[in-house]
Design a protein around this motif. Sequence first.
Motif, PDB file in Angstrom:
ATOM      1  N   ALA A 123      10.756   1.425 -12.055  1.00  0.00           N
ATOM      2  CA  ALA A 123      12.260   1.628 -12.200  1.00  0.00           C
ATOM      3  C   ALA A 123      12.801   0.730 -12.864  1.00  0.00           C
ATOM      4  O   ALA A 123      14.008   0.570 -13.074  1.00  0.00           O
ATOM      5  CB  ALA A 123      12.930   2.254 -10.946  1.00  0.00           C
ATOM      6  N   GLY A 124      11.943  -0.641 -12.949  1.00  0.00           N
ATOM      7  CA  GLY A 124      12.595  -1.916 -13.505  1.00  0.00           C
ATOM      8  C   GLY A 124      12.927  -2.742 -12.555  1.00  0.00           C
ATOM      9  O   GLY A 124      13.575  -4.014 -13.028  1.00  0.00           O
ATOM     10  N   TYR A 125      12.669  -2.923 -11.300  1.00  0.00           N
ATOM     11  CA  TYR A 125      13.201  -3.811 -10.495  1.00  0.00           C
ATOM     12  C   TYR A 125      11.848  -4.481  -9.642  1.00  0.00           C
ATOM     13  O   TYR A 125      10.818  -3.947  -9.472  1.00  0.00           O
ATOM     14  CB  TYR A 125      13.588  -3.082  -9.130  1.00  0.00           C
ATOM     15  N   LYS A 126      12.241  -5.743  -9.273  1.00  0.00           N
ATOM     16  CA  LYS A 126      11.160  -6.643  -8.688  1.00  0.00           C
ATOM     17  C   LYS A 126      11.132  -6.068  -7.145  1.00  0.00           C
ATOM     18  O   LYS A 126      11.919  -5.925  -6.439  1.00  0.00           O
ATOM     19  CB  LYS A 126      11.655  -7.804  -8.626  1.00  0.00           C
ATOM     20  N   ILE A 127       9.804  -6.278  -6.654  1.00  0.00           N
ATOM     21  CA  ILE A 127       9.333  -5.758  -5.283  1.00  0.00           C
ATOM     22  C   ILE A 127       8.496  -6.933  -4.828  1.00  0.00           C
ATOM     23  O   ILE A 127       7.476  -7.365  -5.314  1.00  0.00           O
ATOM     24  CB  ILE A 127       8.872  -4.388  -5.128  1.00  0.00           C
ATOM     25  N   GLU A 128       8.736  -7.323  -3.381  1.00  0.00           N
ATOM     26  CA  GLU A 128       7.622  -8.032  -2.732  1.00  0.00           C
ATOM     27  C   GLU A 128       7.035  -7.244  -1.483  1.00  0.00           C
ATOM     28  O   GLU A 128       8.060  -6.341  -1.094  1.00  0.00           O
ATOM     29  CB  GLU A 128       8.212  -9.367  -2.164  1.00  0.00           C
ATOM     30  N   GLY A 130       0.853  -1.174   0.117  1.00  0.00           N
ATOM     31  CA  GLY A 130       0.009   0.150  -0.045  1.00  0.00           C
ATOM     32  C   GLY A 130       0.901   1.289  -0.043  1.00  0.00           C
ATOM     33  O   GLY A 130       0.332   2.307  -0.290  1.00  0.00           O
ATOM     34  N   ARG A 131       2.108   1.148   0.077  1.00  0.00           N
ATOM     35  CA  ARG A 131       3.101   2.412   0.095  1.00  0.00           C
ATOM     36  C   ARG A 131       3.436   2.688  -1.206  1.00  0.00           C
ATOM     37  O   ARG A 131       3.466   1.702  -2.173  1.00  0.00           O
ATOM     38  CB  ARG A 131       4.110   2.390   1.029  1.00  0.00           C
ATOM     39  N   MET A 132       4.087   3.862  -1.462  1.00  0.00           N
ATOM     40  CA  MET A 132       4.332   4.318  -2.752  1.00  0.00           C
ATOM     41  C   MET A 132       5.679   3.500  -3.527  1.00  0.00           C
ATOM     42  O   MET A 132       5.677   3.331  -4.680  1.00  0.00           O
ATOM     43  CB  MET A 132       4.659   5.867  -2.788  1.00  0.00           C
ATOM     44  N   GLU A 133       6.486   2.769  -2.598  1.00  0.00           N
ATOM     45  CA  GLU A 133       7.297   1.824  -3.149  1.00  0.00           C
ATOM     46  C   GLU A 133       6.795   0.696  -4.101  1.00  0.00           C
ATOM     47  O   GLU A 133       7.375   0.362  -5.057  1.00  0.00           O
ATOM     48  CB  GLU A 133       8.325   1.467  -2.239  1.00  0.00           C
ATOM     49  N   MET A 134       5.734   0.332  -3.776  1.00  0.00           N
ATOM     50  CA  MET A 134       5.027  -0.871  -4.548  1.00  0.00           C
ATOM     51  C   MET A 134       4.501  -0.408  -6.141  1.00  0.00           C
ATOM     52  O   MET A 134       4.462  -1.172  -6.830  1.00  0.00           O
ATOM     53  CB  MET A 134       3.885  -1.287  -3.939  1.00  0.00           C
ATOM     54  N   GLU A 135       4.584   1.097  -6.398  1.00  0.00           N
ATOM     55  CA  GLU A 135       4.502   1.545  -7.658  1.00  0.00           C
ATOM     56  C   GLU A 135       5.836   1.943  -8.142  1.00  0.00           C
ATOM     57  O   GLU A 135       5.887   1.626  -9.486  1.00  0.00           O
ATOM     58  CB  GLU A 135       3.440   2.635  -7.605  1.00  0.00           C
TER      59      GLU A 135
END
Length: 365
Positions: A53-58, A43-48
């Motif tokens: 920027a082309g990186y994977k995130i969990e 729910g925070r802006m890093e998830m977008e």
Amino acid sequence: MKLRKVIISGGGTGGHIFPALSIADELRRRHPDVEILFVGAVGRMEMEKIPQAGYKIEGLNIAGIQRSLSLKNLSFPVKVVRSLLKAGKIIDNFQPQVAIGVGGYASGPLLFMAQKKGIPTLIQEQNSFPGITNKLLSKRVNTICVAYDKLDNFFPKQKIVITGNPVRANILNADHKAAEGQALFGLDPEKTTLLCVGGSLGARSINQAVLSGYQKFIDAGFQLIWQTGKLFYSQNELELKQLPKEIVVQPFIREMDLAYAAADVVVSRAGALAITELCVVGKPAILVPSPYVSEDHQTKNAQSLVAKDAAIMVKEHEAGAKLVDAAIDLLNNRGKRLQLSGKIRELARPLATEAIVNEIEKLVQ
């Protein structure tokens, strides 16, 4: 030892996200085959921003504890336990060689579990006054990269490395982009320009002061680039779209390097990322620190510059009455602008990202 897998955790605001991306980009530049996984808060802006920027995130389902009495605090212990369990699974599946925390809700559970599993850890503290998460993590972390002096009051002295804060590569090269910035924002090259930003989420006090006083800028012959944040823009969209052409309004500025390049003066919050970027681009600045962040660290950040005659500070509660006039005074005073520009540029650490990645490489070796 070859760098193969790195986890970077944290986020919540651009002040955490953009330094994290700078570190990731430098890691990838040096080690083109390295796998980088981000871990953020759902729910925070890093998830977008991170996937953009082309990186994977969990994502971890974690949030901060409310300072006021709130029913939301009842679920906090449950979220912490679940986040710790998920962080452990992410680490087991990804098998990183090193884990990096940049601040924000997710960095606590992720780095705590990495430490438990014997993985080398590094935290990057952007502020002059650290938050509680980094204070707790510092007891077991291997390396602490900082941007300010005297942080041995909070962290083990032998672990501290003064590196400065990471800055996006395009901002490092903003000096010679004034004409490009003026063209992008449709500005008159003959007019003096104010850039007004309140951080990635916007700043209500700054926005309200500008909305009330924008006519003063126009009457004085100035022009304005204004980043409002998405919420303020959506709440005032009709009025903002009717502003004169001298006021360029955007909810979020992606081309921040060009905005800095086009500006003669900057009004800004005093987050660590904002101050770091202002030092690198050498722009005279009026800082309006947010008093609502943990430990009031933005005020401490701003005071550290004011003490060196490197910036002007307007307090949050004074913004409505003083901010616009202070900005106009500085726009009219070329000598003061040159003095502030010289002093703030002396504080820049343009090689901060490289220094942090050097420390990461040492941990893996």
